[in-house]
Design a protein around this motif. Structure first.
Motif, PDB file in Angstrom:
ATOM      1  N   ALA A   1      35.362  48.642  32.626  1.00  0.00           N
ATOM      2  CA  ALA A   1      35.430  48.306  34.053  1.00  0.00           C
ATOM      3  C   ALA A   1      35.598  46.810  34.284  1.00  0.00           C
ATOM      4  CB  ALA A   1      34.182  48.815  34.762  1.00  0.00           C
ATOM      5  N   GLY A   2      34.804  45.980  33.608  1.00  0.00           N
ATOM      6  CA  GLY A   2      34.850  44.545  33.839  1.00  0.00           C
ATOM      7  C   GLY A   2      36.095  43.870  33.328  1.00  0.00           C
ATOM      8  N   GLU A   3      36.851  44.542  32.487  1.00  0.00           N
ATOM      9  CA  GLU A   3      38.059  43.957  31.910  1.00  0.00           C
ATOM     10  C   GLU A   3      39.315  44.327  32.694  1.00  0.00           C
ATOM     11  OE1 GLU A   3      37.086  43.971  27.190  1.00  0.00           O
ATOM     12  OE2 GLU A   3      37.242  45.945  28.150  1.00  0.00           O
ATOM     13  N   PHE A   4      39.190  45.250  33.641  1.00  0.00           N
ATOM     14  CA  PHE A   4      40.355  45.643  34.431  1.00  0.00           C
ATOM     15  C   PHE A   4      40.706  44.510  35.390  1.00  0.00           C
ATOM     16  CE2 PHE A   4      42.729  48.020  37.682  1.00  0.00           C
ATOM     17  CZ  PHE A   4      43.587  48.740  36.859  1.00  0.00           C
ATOM     18  N   PRO A   5      42.002  44.183  35.550  1.00  0.00           N
ATOM     19  CA  PRO A   5      42.394  43.018  36.361  1.00  0.00           C
ATOM     20  C   PRO A   5      41.900  43.047  37.802  1.00  0.00           C
ATOM     21  CG  PRO A   5      44.238  43.773  35.033  1.00  0.00           C
ATOM     22  CD  PRO A   5      43.149  44.798  34.881  1.00  0.00           C
ATOM     23  N   ALA A   6      41.741  44.235  38.386  1.00  0.00           N
ATOM     24  CA  ALA A   6      41.293  44.343  39.779  1.00  0.00           C
ATOM     25  C   ALA A   6      40.049  45.229  39.825  1.00  0.00           C
ATOM     26  CB  ALA A   6      42.397  44.920  40.662  1.00  0.00           C
ATOM     27  N   PRO A   7      38.871  44.675  39.471  1.00  0.00           N
ATOM     28  CA  PRO A   7      37.655  45.499  39.409  1.00  0.00           C
ATOM     29  C   PRO A   7      37.262  46.109  40.744  1.00  0.00           C
ATOM     30  CG  PRO A   7      37.138  43.148  39.189  1.00  0.00           C
ATOM     31  CD  PRO A   7      38.622  43.285  39.078  1.00  0.00           C
ATOM     32  N   GLU A   8      37.556  45.418  41.860  1.00  0.00           N
ATOM     33  CA  GLU A   8      37.230  45.981  43.171  1.00  0.00           C
ATOM     34  C   GLU A   8      38.018  47.268  43.424  1.00  0.00           C
ATOM     35  OE1 GLU A   8      38.393  42.968  42.670  1.00  0.00           O
ATOM     36  OE2 GLU A   8      36.787  41.557  43.164  1.00  0.00           O
ATOM     37  N   LEU A   9      39.276  47.276  42.999  1.00  0.00           N
ATOM     38  CA  LEU A   9      40.102  48.474  43.137  1.00  0.00           C
ATOM     39  C   LEU A   9      39.507  49.611  42.332  1.00  0.00           C
ATOM     40  CD1 LEU A   9      42.738  49.965  43.926  1.00  0.00           C
ATOM     41  CD2 LEU A   9      43.734  49.034  41.842  1.00  0.00           C
ATOM     42  N   SER A  10      39.107  49.310  41.112  1.00  0.00           N
ATOM     43  CA  SER A  10      38.519  50.322  40.245  1.00  0.00           C
ATOM     44  C   SER A  10      37.298  50.958  40.897  1.00  0.00           C
ATOM     45  CB  SER A  10      38.140  49.682  38.903  1.00  0.00           C
ATOM     46  OG  SER A  10      37.518  50.610  38.057  1.00  0.00           O
ATOM     47  N   SER A  11      36.428  50.125  41.456  1.00  0.00           N
ATOM     48  CA  SER A  11      35.199  50.626  42.078  1.00  0.00           C
ATOM     49  C   SER A  11      35.483  51.439  43.338  1.00  0.00           C
ATOM     50  CB  SER A  11      34.269  49.457  42.410  1.00  0.00           C
ATOM     51  OG  SER A  11      33.886  48.771  41.245  1.00  0.00           O
ATOM     52  N   GLU A  12      36.393  50.953  44.179  1.00  0.00           N
ATOM     53  CA  GLU A  12      36.669  51.639  45.439  1.00  0.00           C
ATOM     54  C   GLU A  12      37.345  52.983  45.206  1.00  0.00           C
ATOM     55  OE1 GLU A  12      39.064  50.785  49.572  1.00  0.00           O
ATOM     56  OE2 GLU A  12      37.594  49.337  48.863  1.00  0.00           O
TER      57      GLU A  12
ATOM     58  N   ALA B   1      45.790  42.350  46.144  1.00  0.00           N
ATOM     59  CA  ALA B   1      46.465  41.165  46.682  1.00  0.00           C
ATOM     60  C   ALA B   1      45.847  39.877  46.156  1.00  0.00           C
ATOM     61  CB  ALA B   1      46.421  41.193  48.210  1.00  0.00           C
ATOM     62  N   VAL B   2      44.525  39.815  46.096  1.00  0.00           N
ATOM     63  CA  VAL B   2      43.852  38.593  45.638  1.00  0.00           C
ATOM     64  C   VAL B   2      44.208  38.305  44.185  1.00  0.00           C
ATOM     65  CG1 VAL B   2      41.621  37.522  45.176  1.00  0.00           C
ATOM     66  CG2 VAL B   2      41.960  38.855  47.268  1.00  0.00           C
ATOM     67  N   VAL B   3      44.249  39.345  43.369  1.00  0.00           N
ATOM     68  CA  VAL B   3      44.573  39.171  41.941  1.00  0.00           C
ATOM     69  C   VAL B   3      45.992  38.640  41.793  1.00  0.00           C
ATOM     70  CG1 VAL B   3      44.828  40.323  39.712  1.00  0.00           C
ATOM     71  CG2 VAL B   3      43.009  41.010  41.295  1.00  0.00           C
ATOM     72  N   LEU B   4      46.935  39.187  42.560  1.00  0.00           N
ATOM     73  CA  LEU B   4      48.325  38.785  42.438  1.00  0.00           C
ATOM     74  C   LEU B   4      48.566  37.373  43.000  1.00  0.00           C
ATOM     75  CD1 LEU B   4      49.900  42.174  43.513  1.00  0.00           C
ATOM     76  CD2 LEU B   4      49.962  41.183  41.242  1.00  0.00           C
ATOM     77  N   ASP B   5      47.762  36.971  43.973  1.00  0.00           N
ATOM     78  CA  ASP B   5      47.930  35.632  44.572  1.00  0.00           C
ATOM     79  C   ASP B   5      47.291  34.530  43.731  1.00  0.00           C
ATOM     80  OD1 ASP B   5      49.311  36.694  46.663  1.00  0.00           O
ATOM     81  OD2 ASP B   5      47.583  36.791  48.029  1.00  0.00           O
ATOM     82  N   SER B   6      46.391  34.920  42.841  1.00  0.00           N
ATOM     83  CA  SER B   6      45.658  33.895  42.077  1.00  0.00           C
ATOM     84  C   SER B   6      46.473  33.369  40.914  1.00  0.00           C
ATOM     85  CB  SER B   6      44.349  34.497  41.568  1.00  0.00           C
ATOM     86  OG  SER B   6      44.603  35.570  40.689  1.00  0.00           O
TER      87      SER B   6
END
Length: 225
Positions: free
Chosen positions: A99-110, A220-225
Motif C-alpha cells: 500500500a505505501g509503495e503505490f504512487p497514489a496511496p489516497e486512491l488506493s485507500s478510497e 492529480a497531485v501525484v502527476l503535478d508533483s
C-alpha cells in the motif's frame, strides 16, 4: 484487430492458456500429454486450457473429432496472431508493491473503501514501469509474475485497441473497460502517458464515469508533483 485483441487478452489472463499457446507457437502442434510434460503443468490443467482456447477459436483440433487417441492440437490463424501480440507485449517492467509503495496511496485507500472485497487490484502504468497492488493473497497466488506481466502489457497496448476507436466519431476513448472471465478491468488514461488499471469483480454494479473521475481527482497531485 478487435478479435485479435480479445483473443490476446484471453490468452494473457491465464498462465495455463499462456503456456499452452507458447508451446503450440514454438512447436506447431502438440498432444495434451506432451504439452503437459514439457511445460511442467498437470495434464488436467492443459486439457482444460485447450478446451477453453478451442471454444474461443484460438486453438483447433487437427485430427477428426472421432479420434480418441493422438488428439493433436494447433493454433488457428487468429490464435497465431493473438499469441504474436501477446509475445510482443511482454516487455513491461512490472513490480508488485504494498500500500505505501503505490504512487497514489489516497486512491488506493478510497477505492478500497468504495468497493470493498470487489476490488481486486490497481496498477499504475508508466511507459517504462508498472507498479501493481493486489488486494488479497488469493490473487497473488492465482497470478504468477509472468502472467501479470503479460496481462498488464496487453491491456496497456495502445495500438491494439485505441486506434480502431479513434476512427469512430466519438474519437479517442476516455476510458476502456475489459471483461475477462470473472474480472472487470477499467483502463483510465491519465496525464504524462500514465495509465491506471482498476480490476474489480465483474458482477459489481459500478458507474464507470464516477470511477474515472475519482481516479483522476485522486491522482492529480501525484502527476503535478
Amino acid at each position: 484487430m478487435t478479435e485479435t485483441w480479445d483473443s490476446a487478452g484471453y490468452i494473457a489472463s491465464s498462465r495455463y492458456r499462456l503456456a499452452v499457446c507458447r508451446y503450440l507457437s514454438e512447436h506447431g502442434s502438440g498432444l495434451p500429454s506432451r504439452i503437459a510434460a514439457e511445460t511442467d503443468l498437470a495434464q488436467p490443467h492443459v486439457s482444460r486450457a485447450l478446451s477453453e482456447l478451442r471454444e474461443r477459436g484460438i486453438v483447433e483440433l487437427l485430427v477428426p473429432e472421432s479420434q480418441q487417441k493422438g488428439r493433436l492440437y494447433g493454433l488457428t490463424d487468429i490464435g497465431e496472431l493473438a499469441y504474436e501480440r501477446v509475445a510482443l507485449d511482454r516487455e513491461a517492467d512490472v513490480t508488485v508493491v504494498e500500500a505505501g509503495e503505490f504512487p497514489a496511496p489516497e486512491l488506493s485507500s478510497e477505492l478500497q473503501d468504495a468497493y470493498g472485497d470487489a476490488l481486486r487490484a490497481i496498477a499504475w502504468c508508466e511507459p517504462v514501469q508498472t507498479r501493481i497492488r493486489f488486494f488479497g493473497q488469493s490473487l497473488l497466488d492465482r497470478y504468477d509474475e509472468d502472467t501479470v506481466k503479460t496481462l498488464v502489457a496487453t491491456l496497456t497496448n495502445e495500438e491494439a485497441i485505441d486506434q480502431p476507436l479513434e476512427d469512430l466519431p466519438v474519437g479517442t476513448p476516455e476510458l476502456v473497460a475489459f471483461a475477462i472471465d470473472d474480472v472487470l478491468i477499467v483502463r483510465v488514461p491519465l496525464d504524462d502517458g500514465v495509465k491506471l488499471l482498476v480490476s474489480l469483480d465483474a458482477s459489481i454494479d459500478v458507474t464507470l464515469g464516477e470511477l474515472r473521475d475519482s481516479c483522476r481527482r485522486l491522482t492529480a497531485v501525484v502527476l503535478d508533483s
